[in-house]
Design a protein around this motif. Sequence first.
Motif, short mmCIF file in Angstrom:
data_model
loop_
_atom_site.label_atom_id
_atom_site.label_comp_id
_atom_site.label_asym_id
_atom_site.label_seq_id
_atom_site.Cartn_x
_atom_site.Cartn_y
_atom_site.Cartn_z
N ALA A 17 -27.60 -32.69 -16.76
CA ALA A 17 -26.55 -32.82 -15.74
C ALA A 17 -25.84 -34.13 -16.00
O ALA A 17 -26.38 -35.02 -16.65
N PRO A 18 -24.60 -34.29 -15.48
CA PRO A 18 -23.86 -35.53 -15.76
C PRO A 18 -24.52 -36.76 -15.17
O PRO A 18 -24.99 -36.74 -14.02
N GLY B 43 -20.08 -42.82 -19.76
CA GLY B 43 -19.11 -41.95 -19.11
C GLY B 43 -18.76 -40.75 -19.95
O GLY B 43 -18.23 -39.75 -19.46
N THR B 44 -19.07 -40.80 -21.25
CA THR B 44 -18.88 -39.66 -22.14
C THR B 44 -20.24 -39.06 -22.49
O THR B 44 -21.28 -39.65 -22.19
N VAL B 45 -20.21 -37.90 -23.17
CA VAL B 45 -21.45 -37.34 -23.70
C VAL B 45 -21.52 -37.54 -25.21
O VAL B 45 -22.32 -36.93 -25.90
N GLY B 46 -20.65 -38.42 -25.73
CA GLY B 46 -20.71 -38.78 -27.13
C GLY B 46 -19.91 -37.88 -28.03
O GLY B 46 -18.83 -37.40 -27.67
N VAL C 27 -15.58 -27.93 -18.10
CA VAL C 27 -14.27 -28.50 -18.39
C VAL C 27 -14.49 -29.87 -19.04
O VAL C 27 -15.24 -30.70 -18.53
N ALA C 28 -13.80 -30.11 -20.17
CA ALA C 28 -14.01 -31.34 -20.92
C ALA C 28 -12.68 -31.92 -21.38
O ALA C 28 -11.64 -31.26 -21.36
N ILE D 217 -17.33 -34.62 -20.12
CA ILE D 217 -17.40 -33.42 -19.28
C ILE D 217 -16.88 -33.82 -17.90
O ILE D 217 -17.41 -34.74 -17.28
N VAL D 218 -15.85 -33.13 -17.44
CA VAL D 218 -15.24 -33.52 -16.17
C VAL D 218 -15.57 -32.57 -15.03
O VAL D 218 -15.44 -32.96 -13.86
N ASP D 219 -15.96 -31.36 -15.31
CA ASP D 219 -16.42 -30.46 -14.24
C ASP D 219 -16.73 -29.08 -14.79
O ASP D 219 -16.66 -28.85 -16.00
N ARG D 220 -17.10 -28.20 -13.88
CA ARG D 220 -17.36 -26.81 -14.22
C ARG D 220 -16.14 -25.97 -13.87
O ARG D 220 -15.50 -26.18 -12.84
N VAL D 221 -15.85 -24.98 -14.70
CA VAL D 221 -14.72 -24.09 -14.43
C VAL D 221 -14.91 -23.41 -13.07
O VAL D 221 -13.98 -23.31 -12.27
#
Length: 521
Positions: free
Chosen positions: A296-297, A340-343, A403-404, A414-418
């Motif tokens: 999870a984020p 803040g990123t997932v790389g 959503v990325a 990753i900014v959210d789920r669709v």
Amino acid sequence: MVFRSPYPDVVVPDVSLHELLFADLGDRSDRVALVDGGTGASLTYSQLAGAVDRMAAALAARGIGKGDVVGILSPNTPYYAVVFHGVLRAGATATTINALYTADEVAHQLADAGAKMLFTVSALLPNAAPGAARAGVSDVVLLDGAEGYPSLGELLAGDHPVPVVEIDPAEDVAVLPYSSGTTGRAKGVMLTHRNLVANIVQCGPILEVRDASRILAVLPFFHIYGMQVAMNNGLHVGATVVTMPRFDLPEFLRVIQEHRTNLVYIAPPVALALAKHPVVDQYDLSGIDTIFSGAAPLDVDLAAAVSKRLGCRVSQGYGMTEMSPVSHAIPDNRDDISVGTVGVILPSMECRLVDPATGEDVGVGERGELWCRGPNVMKGYLNNPEATAATLDADGWLHTGDVAVIDEGGLVTIVDRVKELIKYKGYQVPPAELEAVLLTHPGIADAAVVGVRDAEGEEVPKAFVVLQPGASLDGAGVMAFVASQVAPHKKVRVVEFIEAIPKSSAGKILRKDLRARETAS
């Protein structure tokens, strides 16, 4: 537009998972492979490999072989690895079951997977036994022991010949974990030997796990994160994996202190405890080099708080069960990358960002649904061609539902789920953004946001909030705090205080449970 890893492609060996991990132990033979964090009981690599062979032999003697499915319902112990790899060594498929499942959920997974046998522990028999019975599984073996059931020790004491099994790594399913995917009821995710082998090799250049590493495995092995990232990655490089059966904060801290684990894999709820709980200061955690978060984020401020408090590096990655599981991670040698990123994208993977509304690709700096393709992507969902087609298209692209954004440096956020975006008066409101804001409040211990309907039928953001002990905060205060930091259309408009945010064993917020509370009320 297709995005690729900044790392060169890797060569994926054409071998089974067992061959990758155990074919040549080299100088690992006498090194400790697995340790029970509670008791200190351990297995060396040679002892583990020998037990896996005996396990496979015992399974073959019971009629288990290629094409068969064996269920594993157990907390983490060193012998979980023995059973898991013994099943694969016999040519069968392991379906790993959530240790918190009810009897009905156990029965559903065993029946859906077509399991012929179940391994469990005595503490879980109240759900395991009726679940197995309802699924028609009569061969139940206990890792410990209980009257009326054969034990793992009895199976390992046999002298049956080790079976000779021909594995087709690209086609033969090694594991069958269950995942809801992007939506819906849990489905069997068919991961081949090649999928698992590929992801281990793909992680090599990014996650610099070494033979001297001491890995804390509190994440459950039944979940793909614990199974692959903690257990199998660790065994591949000859590290020592320290197991814990469940998360308990004082015991978690004690095990880290006593076993000097330097690599700790967690989910964000654990980070929250490490950042805010006073008991943390009572333990020597100086052995930790890296805390790696996934599932999870992880909020950037929360990561910074953990890093500052413990004096260690905090990193994160991204993946799905359907990708075995890692597709993105912050490289261990890149301290310049924000959590803040997932790389970056893993080697041998490709990604696209697709506008959910138009189906058109978007470019650098634009938001779109993340699609991934590579050798670690699942074969499909078991007996569910409709769900497979909805997630995995004909060109091999896995539609993640997330959503990325990708920046010019190739870093993915990753900014959210669709499916989780809240539409307020036509504006998109990402729940994850509001949750990150809420968690910066010193009086808030945890929070989750979902969309609910107001009196006019408009979807509005509702915050479920868990207060810190002794905190004095009301709903108006929560809404004012968020309103001071976000655009007007993103304001929280309803607040409910609860004792705990419902989450999966991997740390994901169970938004459907929160929505069910709303419906019930």
